[in-house]
Write a protein that holds these residues in place. Sequence first.
Motif, PDB file in Angstrom:
ATOM      1  N   GLY A   1      31.302 -29.271  76.314  1.00  0.00           N
ATOM      2  CA  GLY A   1      32.479 -29.285  75.444  1.00  0.00           C
ATOM      3  C   GLY A   1      32.904 -30.656  74.959  1.00  0.00           C
ATOM      4  N   THR A   2      32.123 -31.677  75.304  1.00  0.00           N
ATOM      5  CA  THR A   2      32.432 -33.043  74.877  1.00  0.00           C
ATOM      6  C   THR A   2      31.326 -33.540  73.953  1.00  0.00           C
TER       7      THR A   2
ATOM      8  N   TYR B   1      18.559 -50.091  77.034  1.00  0.00           N
ATOM      9  CA  TYR B   1      18.104 -48.718  77.256  1.00  0.00           C
ATOM     10  C   TYR B   1      18.491 -48.179  78.637  1.00  0.00           C
ATOM     11  N   GLN B   2      18.886 -49.065  79.518  1.00  0.00           N
ATOM     12  CA  GLN B   2      19.327 -48.617  80.846  1.00  0.00           C
ATOM     13  C   GLN B   2      20.834 -48.334  80.868  1.00  0.00           C
ATOM     14  N   LYS B   3      21.539 -48.790  79.847  1.00  0.00           N
ATOM     15  CA  LYS B   3      23.000 -48.598  79.795  1.00  0.00           C
ATOM     16  C   LYS B   3      23.342 -47.138  79.547  1.00  0.00           C
ATOM     17  N   GLN B   4      24.465 -46.727  80.089  1.00  0.00           N
ATOM     18  CA  GLN B   4      24.984 -45.389  79.808  1.00  0.00           C
ATOM     19  C   GLN B   4      25.778 -45.426  78.507  1.00  0.00           C
ATOM     20  N   ALA B   5      25.801 -44.293  77.802  1.00  0.00           N
ATOM     21  CA  ALA B   5      26.665 -44.191  76.608  1.00  0.00           C
ATOM     22  C   ALA B   5      28.123 -44.182  77.065  1.00  0.00           C
ATOM     23  N   PRO B   6      29.080 -44.617  76.204  1.00  0.00           N
ATOM     24  CA  PRO B   6      28.910 -45.047  74.820  1.00  0.00           C
ATOM     25  C   PRO B   6      28.287 -46.446  74.712  1.00  0.00           C
TER      26      PRO B   6
ATOM     27  N   ASN C   1      39.373 -38.499  63.262  1.00  0.00           N
ATOM     28  CA  ASN C   1      38.053 -38.703  62.657  1.00  0.00           C
ATOM     29  C   ASN C   1      37.173 -39.649  63.476  1.00  0.00           C
ATOM     30  N   CYS C   2      37.670 -40.050  64.643  1.00  0.00           N
ATOM     31  CA  CYS C   2      36.912 -40.964  65.509  1.00  0.00           C
ATOM     32  C   CYS C   2      37.072 -40.493  66.951  1.00  0.00           C
ATOM     33  N   LEU C   3      35.965 -40.163  67.602  1.00  0.00           N
ATOM     34  CA  LEU C   3      36.007 -39.531  68.925  1.00  0.00           C
ATOM     35  C   LEU C   3      35.805 -40.546  70.041  1.00  0.00           C
ATOM     36  N   ALA C   4      36.787 -40.604  70.947  1.00  0.00           N
ATOM     37  CA  ALA C   4      36.718 -41.541  72.070  1.00  0.00           C
ATOM     38  C   ALA C   4      35.540 -41.231  72.989  1.00  0.00           C
ATOM     39  N   SER C   5      35.155 -39.960  73.093  1.00  0.00           N
ATOM     40  CA  SER C   5      34.020 -39.587  73.952  1.00  0.00           C
ATOM     41  C   SER C   5      32.722 -40.219  73.466  1.00  0.00           C
TER      42      SER C   5
END
Length: 357
Positions: free
Chosen positions: A180-181, A231-236, A337-341
Motif C-alpha cells: 500500500g506504499t 547500489y547498496q543504499k536503501q531507497a529513497p 503531487n510529491c510522495l514522502a514514501s
Amino acid sequence: MISSVKSKETIKAIGMMSGTSLDGLDIAAVEFTEHDKKWSYKLHEATTISYNSKWKNQLESAHKLSGIDLTALNAEYGTYLGEQAAVFIQESKFAADIIASHGHTVFHQPENGFTLQTGSGAHLAAITNCLTVCDFRTGDVAMGGQGAPLVPIGDRLLFSEFDYCLNLGGFANISYEENGTRLAFDNCPVNIVLNPLAENFGKPFDKNGELGRQGKVNPNLLKKLNALSYYQKQAPKSLGREWIESEFLPLLNDFNINEYDKMRTIYEHIAIQITKDLSGNGKMLVTGGGAFNSFLIERMQALTSTQIILPDADLINFKEAIVFAFMGVLRLKEQINCLASVTGARKDSCGGVIFLP
C-alpha cells in the motif's frame, strides 16, 4: 484566475520536460479529468524539439557558470521555453489552462539541501500569457527529501494497471506499490553514460544497442560497477550528474579497454541493476528513450520473468511530460503531487511554484 481553472472537472495542461540526456525539449498537450476521485488523461498532441548545439552546450556546461551568468541563463532559457510553448499552442490549437515546466536540472544535491532547475517560470508565463507551474523539486528537498523521483505520483494515479513503471532516460528510475506504499528510486545511469560513449563513434546515441552488441562484457569492470556504494543504499535515493562525475566515470576511465567492451559492460550493468529489484512476477511498463534500445530491453528480459511492456511511441517518448503536466494540475488543485514514501521527505507535499501571466 487560479480558482476558475481549479474548479474545472477537465483541465487542459501542457507539460514541458528537459531530461539529463539532453535529447531535447519534450512538450505534451494533455487533458486531465477527475471523476469519482479517479483521474484519467487524454494526450492530444506532443513533440520533441531537439536542442541545437548552442543550447546543448549551454545546458551541458551550466553548472560551471558564475552566479550572474547562471541567472542570465535562467531568464534566457525561460524565454526560450515560453517561445517554444507559444508556437506549440498556436500550431496545435490547444487552449491550455496551465503550463507545467520541469526546467533543466543544473544542480541536484539534496544531501546538501538544494536542487536547481533552470528556466524562469515568470518569463514562460509572461510570453505565453498562461498560468505556469515550475520548480517542483525544491519544496521536497526543503523538507529533507531527495526531490526525486517525482513521476511516481503519475504512476500511481494514471498507470495503476502496471506492477512496475520504469523510465529509461538519462538515469533509470522505477516505481511500484509495496504493502500500500509507493516506493521509487533511481536504479542506475543509462543514456547519461551511453550517449557520450556513442559520440566517440560519431553517433548521438547507440541506436538499438548496435555498438554495445559488438563488445564483450569485462567481468572486472562489471564487478566494480556493481559494487559502487550507491547500489547498496536503501531507497529513497536518487542520482545526479555529480555522482556520475565523482564515482562512475573515474572507475570507467581506470579501465584501459576498447570502447565496444566498455559499452557492452555498461549494458550488462544496467540490466542487472534494474532487474535485481523485480519480484519476477507481473508487468512492467517501460518508457523513456532507452525503451527504443532493443539490445537493452533484450538484456533486461533475459534476466527477469517479469513481463516487459513497451507501449506506443507517444507514451514511450512523452510519459514524463504527461506526468509533469499532471503534477501542475495537482498543484493547482492543491492535491498531493510529491510522495514522502518515494523521496524520504518528512511528509507528502504539494510542490511547484505558480506564476500568473
